[in-house]
Design a protein around this motif. Structure first.
Motif, PDB file in Angstrom:
ATOM      1  N   ALA A 130      17.759   2.348 -28.124  1.00  0.00           N
ATOM      2  CA  ALA A 130      16.618   3.207 -27.791  1.00  0.00           C
ATOM      3  C   ALA A 130      16.395   4.287 -28.845  1.00  0.00           C
ATOM      4  N   PHE A 131      17.456   5.015 -29.208  1.00  0.00           N
ATOM      5  CA  PHE A 131      17.324   6.095 -30.190  1.00  0.00           C
ATOM      6  C   PHE A 131      16.834   5.555 -31.525  1.00  0.00           C
ATOM      7  N   ASP A 132      17.403   4.418 -31.957  1.00  0.00           N
ATOM      8  CA  ASP A 132      17.010   3.830 -33.238  1.00  0.00           C
ATOM      9  C   ASP A 132      15.581   3.295 -33.196  1.00  0.00           C
ATOM     10  N   PHE A 154      17.504  15.379 -31.586  1.00  0.00           N
ATOM     11  CA  PHE A 154      17.448  14.618 -32.839  1.00  0.00           C
ATOM     12  C   PHE A 154      18.806  13.995 -33.157  1.00  0.00           C
ATOM     13  N   MET A 155      19.748  14.166 -32.235  1.00  0.00           N
ATOM     14  CA  MET A 155      21.050  13.513 -32.352  1.00  0.00           C
ATOM     15  C   MET A 155      21.195  12.480 -31.241  1.00  0.00           C
ATOM     16  N   LYS A 156      21.772  11.346 -31.562  1.00  0.00           N
ATOM     17  CA  LYS A 156      21.917  10.267 -30.590  1.00  0.00           C
ATOM     18  C   LYS A 156      22.801  10.701 -29.425  1.00  0.00           C
ATOM     19  N   ALA A 157      22.476  10.203 -28.233  1.00  0.00           N
ATOM     20  CA  ALA A 157      23.220  10.569 -27.025  1.00  0.00           C
ATOM     21  C   ALA A 157      24.709  10.273 -27.183  1.00  0.00           C
ATOM     22  N   ASN A 158      25.521  11.272 -26.841  1.00  0.00           N
ATOM     23  CA  ASN A 158      26.970  11.136 -26.924  1.00  0.00           C
ATOM     24  C   ASN A 158      27.583  11.688 -25.642  1.00  0.00           C
TER      25      ASN A 158
END
Length: 368
Positions: free
Chosen positions: A59-61, A253-257
């Motif tokens: 999703a993020f990409d 703006f950072m991928k979910a972690n």
């Protein structure tokens, strides 16, 4: 020939030949502005759907792909994400105008309008989760956890919504499905809102019967609406092209972690007034209840007016205007406090503003 066509007669009767009061002001533009923005949101959303992937690992990409690789993809995403803010702004202004001029006394129209607000905020929340950035993930975790306060079945409901024991791939797929479908529910509710509005007719600033003082919607009111569109959309597209990320949180703006929690979790600006009410109450159950009631309380205003004033009195006294402007300024303060840190003096200020919020709504229902 064209006017004899049934569809054209329906369109012309609903817009061009619709009788409207001759003295409605630019404050009545916000309703039609919300309708135009809704169409824009659906069109840009359909385009984004062609490129978005509702998979937690992609999703993020896929959002990055839309921004960087798709022709004018960044424009579509910027219009759609900032359009959500514009749409909710239009609804807030439309409701504010309804409160000031006591349009809420047309209870059926008002009731559908508040339901529209609820569904729109829910749709916006689903959309906020889709980029699958840090704030999207943790915002979804925090907000959905509020349902755990429901007695007996709260935790089971939360796990059912998540599709597991934490926010993950199934949650994203479900939110994406609802975010795609709910705009069409909003369209149906908007049509129902218009049906009730056309049945009773629009209100007007002086609150007197406008039956002998009406004219066709086109050209006077139609051109006035178009002028309002142009002014608002110039400002809107200035933001889209020059400050497209102004309403976005840097954390997103950072991928979910799941292993890293943001320092300060907060939702979009249009949720902040309710979020401030939630946070200022120490008890979680009472806080969630106050959050829900902060929206549903808008249904109480016309009922208070009807039962305590023994009828639908449409005058606007000086004291009513004072209470309305106190409510408006207080709403802005609550929005600011919702984005402030959870510490003193912000907690105390939020408690004071929350009390004023509910008190002013009660007074608007009581005062004539």
């Amino acid at each position: 020939m064209v006017r004899k066509n049934e569809l054209m007669k329906l369109f012309l009767g609903s817009f061009s030949y619709l009788p409207v009061p001759i003295n409605i002001s630019f404050w009545w533009n916000w309703g039609s502005m919300a309708g135009v923005t809704l169409v824009m949101q659906i069109l840009t959303g359909l385009f984004l759907t062609m490129h978005y992937v509702s998979d937690s690992s992609l999703a993020f990409d896929s959002v990055v792909h839309i921004d960087r690789d798709v022709n004018y993809g960044w424009v579509s995403r910027s219009v759609h994400s900032n359009g959500a803010s514009l749409f909710l702004l239009c609804i807030f202004m439309h409701i504010g105008r309804g409160l000031y001029y006591k349009s809420y006394l047309n209870f059926h129209t008002w009731g559908v309008g508040i339901l529209l607000l609820l569904v729109s905020m829910l749709t916006a929340f689903f959309g906020y989760v889709l980029p699958w950035g840090q704030m999207s993930f943790w915002g979804a975790t925090v907000i959905t956890n509020f349902l755990s306060v429901i007695p007996y079945y709260g935790v089971d409901i939360v796990n059912w919504i998540w599709g597991g024991y934490s926010v993950g791939g199934p949650t994203l797929t479900r939110f994406y499905t609802f975010h795609f479908l709910f705009p069409f529910v909003i369209v149906v509710l908007s049509l129902l809102h218009l049906i009730f509005l056309h049945r009773t007719g629009s209100s007007n600033p002086i609150q007197l019967s406008s039956i002998p003082m009406k004219m066709y919607f086109w050209p006077y009111s139609g051109i006035k609406d178009i002028l309002g569109f142009l002014l608002v959309f110039v400002f809107f597209f200035f933001i889209v092209f020059f400050y497209p990320t102004v309403f976005m949180d840097p954390e997103n703006f950072m991928k979910a972690n799941p292993m890293v929690t943001p320092v300060h979790i907060k939702p979009e600006w249009y949720f902040l007034f309710a979020y401030a009410i939630l946070r200022c109450i120490p008890n979680k159950t009472l806080g969630v209840l106050a959050l829900v009631v902060s929206i549903l309380f808008l249904y109480i205003v016309p009922l208070l007016n009807f039962f305590l004033n023994k009828g639908f009195y449409k005058g606007i006294s000086f004291s009513y205007q004072v209470v309305f402007w106190i409510f408006s300024v207080n709403f802005i303060l609550l929005t600011w406090l919702g984005g402030s840190p959870v510490e003193e003096p912000y907690i105390f200020l939020a408690q004071v503003c929350s009390f004023i919020y509910f008190l002013s709504l009660c007074l608007m229902g009581v005062l004539v």
